[in-house]
Scaffold this active site. Structure first.
Site, short mmCIF file in Angstrom:
data_model
loop_
_atom_site.label_atom_id
_atom_site.label_comp_id
_atom_site.label_asym_id
_atom_site.label_seq_id
_atom_site.Cartn_x
_atom_site.Cartn_y
_atom_site.Cartn_z
N GLU A 36 14.48 -0.99 8.22
CA GLU A 36 13.87 -1.40 6.95
C GLU A 36 14.24 -2.84 6.61
O GLU A 36 13.40 -3.62 6.16
CB GLU A 36 14.32 -0.47 5.81
N CYS A 199 -11.51 5.98 -2.61
CA CYS A 199 -10.97 4.64 -2.90
C CYS A 199 -11.85 3.91 -3.92
O CYS A 199 -13.05 3.72 -3.69
CB CYS A 199 -10.90 3.84 -1.60
S1 SF4 Z 1 -9.19 0.36 3.91
FE1 SF4 Z 1 -8.28 -0.09 1.91
S2 SF4 Z 1 -10.02 -0.72 0.65
FE2 SF4 Z 1 -10.85 0.34 2.43
S3 SF4 Z 1 -11.07 2.44 1.82
FE3 SF4 Z 1 -9.05 2.28 2.74
S4 SF4 Z 1 -7.66 1.88 1.03
FE4 SF4 Z 1 -9.74 1.48 0.32
#
Ligand code: SF4
Length: 317
Positions: A36, A199
């Protein structure tokens, strides 16, 4: 509310995650902590190819870090940069006498371990239900929840909301991998993303978070003094914060009239670019901390810019 997204994320991780990374093949808190810290400012490829294994060979346990002088730890960190990480690691090894605490509050109170790193150690080593918030995860969360700024408080809130509490290890690793492989800073591959279904930012990912123009880093011009005595080079052990504990050449701001030039080197740090003219001046009396042969210098921890000077002196082409 986020059950479906969590399920898709975990399924994706099972099939596509970077399971072979060595720090994912262990539940040893020290090696997870080391990875990390190394990965905070350095890419996975560099850490894997050059630093992680040699460091663990020299320091297989946190106790072995505590038992070693700081100079030895810095030597193994040489070339990785951001040496505060190595000094904090040594300090932490001494503070907790070689055994890391197992709760996030105590871990987060140790030098160099922030909240996200403490959560990462606890979720990866002990499977505690805690979210993480590294740079990649922040970007994924900003886009997933359509947040235009990286506000820490809001991001922690969202990280807690999305966390698959029954599978914190897999969830956090999946979020890191999505950030590194799919939801990349440029050209995110939304078509391959398991979070795309829900998303909120996928229609304009570049807006989340809004890009902040980076200020150009200033350039500092200084002079590195090369001092010889009986064929040995005079070096100092740095006291200033930036490279504390590392060995190197004396640096000055003004070039003495009697000095002559041996070439120049440069190095870019996170906040400034350093341009160093290498000079030698027989007329100048310079205090150093020790004189060393070329072989002896190989055993000292030097910063990258001082290594460049050594390279210029011993192999000028
Ligand atoms: S790549 Fe990023 S912007 Fe595209 S759907 Fe996935 S989380 Fe959302």
């Amino acid at each position: 509310m986020y059950n479906e997204a969590q399920k898709l994320l975990l399924d994706w991780y099972a099939k596509n995650g970077r399971h072979d990374l060595p720090w994912r093949q262990t539940n040893d808190a020290y090696t997870i902590y080391l990875s990390e810290i190394m990965l905070q400012q350095t890419q996975v490829k560099t850490v894997l190819e050059r630093f992680y294994f040699p460091f663990l060979e020299r320091f297989p346990t946190l106790q072995s870090v505590a038992d070693a002088p700081l100079d030895d730890v810095l030597k193994m960190w040489e070339g990785l940069g951001y040496y505060t990480r190595a000094r904090n690691l040594h300090h932490t090894a001494l503070t907790c006498k070689g055994i890391l605490p197992q709760n996030p509050e105590e871990l987060g109170g140790l030098k160099g371990i922030g909240k996200s790193t403490a959560h990462a150690i606890c979720s990866f080593a002990y499977h505690q239900a805690l979210p993480i918030l590294d740079a990649n995860v922040k970007r994924v969360l900003c886009r997933y929840f359509a947040l235009s700024t990286k506000d820490e408080k809001a991001l922690w809130e969202k990280a807690w909301k999305l966390l698959a509490v029954k599978h914190p290890y897999e969830h956090n690793q999946a979020m890191m991998d999505i950030g590194a492989m799919i939801c990349t800073p440029k050209n995110p591959n939304c078509l391959a993303c398991p979070l795309a279904f829900t998303c909120k930012g996928k229609d304009a990912p570049e807006n989340y978070p809004k890009a902040v123009k980076k200020a150009k880093v200033p350039t500092k011009k200084r002079f590195a003094l090369v001092v010889f005595q009986e064929g040995k080079l005079g070096l100092i052990q740095r006291k200033e914060r930036l490279l504390h504990g590392l060995w190197g050449f004396v640096q000055i701001d003004e070039k003495p009239n009697t000095a002559h030039s041996l070439g120049s080197v440069s190095h870019t740090y996170s906040h400034f670019k350093l341009e160093l003219e290498i000079i030698h001046d027989d007329a100048l009396h310079v205090n150093v901390d020790g004189y060393f042969t070329e072989e002896e210098i190989e055993n000292l921890a030097l910063s990258t810019v001082d290594k460049k000077i050594i390279q210029k002196i011993f192999s000028p082409k």
